[in-house]
Enzyme design. Structure first.
Site, PDB file in Angstrom:
ATOM      1  N   TYR A  65       0.830  -1.205   0.000  1.00 41.91           N
ATOM      2  CA  TYR A  65       0.000   0.000   0.000  1.00 41.91           C
ATOM      3  C   TYR A  65       0.867   1.259   0.000  1.00 41.91           C
ATOM      4  O   TYR A  65       0.547   2.247   0.637  1.00 41.91           O
ATOM      5  CB  TYR A  65      -1.004   0.008   1.175  1.00 41.91           C
ATOM      6  N   VAL A 104     -10.891  -7.999  -1.708  1.00 46.19           N
ATOM      7  CA  VAL A 104     -11.989  -7.690  -0.790  1.00 46.19           C
ATOM      8  C   VAL A 104     -11.466  -7.881   0.631  1.00 46.19           C
ATOM      9  O   VAL A 104     -10.928  -8.947   0.957  1.00 46.19           O
ATOM     10  CB  VAL A 104     -13.195  -8.613  -1.044  1.00 46.19           C
ATOM     11  N   HIS A 105     -11.625  -6.871   1.479  1.00 42.02           N
ATOM     12  CA  HIS A 105     -11.025  -6.918   2.815  1.00 42.02           C
ATOM     13  C   HIS A 105     -11.942  -7.649   3.790  1.00 42.02           C
ATOM     14  O   HIS A 105     -12.494  -7.085   4.736  1.00 42.02           O
ATOM     15  CB  HIS A 105     -10.714  -5.502   3.305  1.00 42.02           C
ATOM     16  N   HIS A 145     -16.103  -4.324  -4.320  1.00 39.69           N
ATOM     17  CA  HIS A 145     -15.487  -4.848  -5.549  1.00 39.69           C
ATOM     18  C   HIS A 145     -16.366  -5.863  -6.275  1.00 39.69           C
ATOM     19  O   HIS A 145     -15.872  -6.793  -6.912  1.00 39.69           O
ATOM     20  CB  HIS A 145     -14.116  -5.456  -5.250  1.00 39.69           C
TER      21      HIS A 145
HETATM   22 FE   LIG Z   1      -6.909  -4.702  -4.085  1.00 42.03          FE
END
Ligand SMILES: [Fe+2]
Ligand SMILES: *[C@@H]1O[C@H](CO)[C@@H](O)[C@H](O)[C@H]1NC(C)=O
Ligand SMILES: *[C@@H]1O[C@H](CO)[C@@H](O)[C@H](O)[C@H]1NC(C)=O
Length: 438
Positions: A180, A331-332, A303
């Site tokens: 990230y 997807v978290h 998503h």
């Molecule tokens: Fe991603």
């Protein structure tokens, strides 16, 4: 630099105030996102190796990657099976890159081997500095993989890494979205430092996610930092791109696909995948795994549908080859499916697992679509990691562990039978038809 900062501010503004702390289950309060950890900048005047990580590089070989700031530090690895006694050495290559105002250190990649299986090696990099050690994977069952995608570098990432470290694993699988960094290149350096204790001692096999792209229209094509820093065995597996490749561990063939490079029937990736699957020998590798970033079966609101086009293109090839398990990130949250094909239940299809819950700063994807589709077995929005223990040619034990108050709580678990043990490989008539047609 201005452009990078600008884009990052926009990205942060869009993505961060996510975890509202809403209570999803009955008895478990979802945790808030945790802040990105504060790291010192890369030390500039040290010759010591930094950001060491290792990856599998063809049969009985391992690639060691690290960064130095000393221009004349050689790309050399000395190694052996006793501490301080380096009986072998290998030379490799180095690269570097610049991105706007940022210049990377010297990025070294050296392949060592042939190595014994299930053996601890001690090694030193660039002829100086501290000693590291690694353990090679076994050549036979059982073999254990840990899995976590969308890691980032927050307090939750630390917690996930701690739990992975507590598992006696052979190889870590990361289905995309590593640092990230999002255009801020020094965050690739801090991510490298954060994962070094784990990634320097067990192979970390990664594929790219959307956060690896970092492209700027007309100015920067994508994946520059990712490709320079996280070189994977694409050449060793007959691929022309670091964005897709395959490798084998014990009796498992693992295909790493790229959700953000062309996957249509006329693409290089498609042609390579077809060839790679044709080479799989189910006597030698009874298990067939695929990893990619954007899930093909996803009942989370986040998503939704993003993997559809890739699924439409490539799912028939995977089905024809008899892929056992497909692992995605993005997807978290966590979700596990029944065996599926072509959007419905199919006893000869793959089990799909979404595990983009490593702990990045964007927080959890808390909202699932209702009613739950019939193919979805288990879904939960929590940070955590997975463990795949492949016992033998027919049985593997999958478990998912959530980071509940910093303790790894085993939440979902199941035995998975390989498709070769259920008569699905090579026998199914529908599969033969697809093979003939593709
Ligand atoms: Fe991603
Ligand atoms: C850089 O590396 C070279 C070769 O290993 C070594 O001789 C030299 O002392 C190093 N320089 C610094 C500043 O550590
Ligand atoms: C494979 O492992 C499973 C689970 O441990 C066990 O029940 C089964 O008997 C094993 N099969 C063989 C052929 O060893």
């Amino acid at each position: 630099m201005e452009i990078g900062v600008f884009l990052t501010v926009i990205l942060l503004a869009i993505s961060s105030p996510f975890g509202i702390g809403a209570q999803f289950g009955e008895d478990y309060v979802r945790p808030q996102p945790r802040k990105t950890l504060a790291f010192p900048r890369r030390p500039r005047h040290s010759s010591d190796p930094q950001q060491v990580h290792i990856s599998l590089a063809g049969e009985k070989h391992i690639r060691i990657s690290w960064i130095t700031d000393n221009e004349s530090s050689p790309s050399i690895v000395e190694y052996g099976i006793s501490p301080g006694e380096y009986t072998s050495s290998s030379q490799g290559e180095r690269t570097s890159y610049s991105y706007l105002l940022y210049s990377s250190g010297n990025i070294h990649h050296v392949v060592i081997g042939p190595l014994y299986d299930s053996t601890i090696y001690f090694y030193r990099l660039g002829g100086q500095g501290p000693e590291f050690h690694l353990k090679t994977p076994p050549s036979q069952f059982p073999v254990t993989f840990t899995v976590a995608g969308d890691l980032g570098q927050t307090g939750w990432t630390e917690s996930t890494l701690k739990h992975i470290d507590e598992c006696e694993y052979d190889t870590h699988l990361l289905p995309g979205d590593l640092s990230y960094a999002d255009y801020l290149q020094h965050r690739w350096d801090s991510f490298g430092a954060l994962v070094q204790p784990l990634a320097s001692s067990r192979p970390w096999m990664v594929t790219e996610g959307n956060h690896e792209k970092e492209s700027i229209p007309f100015f920067k094509s994508g994946f520059q930092a990712y490709n320079a820093r996280w070189k994977m065995p694409y050449e060793e597996s007959g691929s022309t791109s670091n964005l897709y490749y395959s490798f084998e561990v014990a009796g498992v063939h693992v295909v790493m696909l790229g959700s953000y490079t062309d996957y249509h029937a006329d693409s290089d990736q498609y042609a390579w995948l077809k060839e790679d699957l044709a080479k799989v020998d189910r006597e030698r590798t009874p298990w067939l795994l695929v990893l990619l970033h954007a899930p093909w079966y996803n009942s989370n609101r986040a998503h939704q549908g993003e993997g559809n086009s890739m699924r439409a293109s490539m799912e028939p090839l995977l089905y024809a080859a008899g892929v056992d398990i497909l692992i995605a990130g993005h997807v978290h949250a966590y979700e596990r499916s029944e065996r599926v094909y072509d959007r419905g239940l199919d006893r000869c299809g793959a089990v799909h697992i979404t595990i983009g819950d490593g702990g990045n700063r964007e927080g959890l994807a808390q909202r699932f679509r209702n009613p739950k589709p019939e193919w979805s077995v288990f879904r939960e929005a929590s940070f955590g990691h997975g463990e795949l223990k492949v016992a033998n040619a027919t049985h593997a034990f999958w478990s998912w562990h959530r980071n509940d108050d910093d303790e790894p709580v085993q939440s979902d678990q199941t035995w998975i039978n390989s498709l070769i043990s259920t008569g699905c490989v090579g026998e199914d008539r529908r599969r033969k038809k697809i093979l003939l047609a593709s």
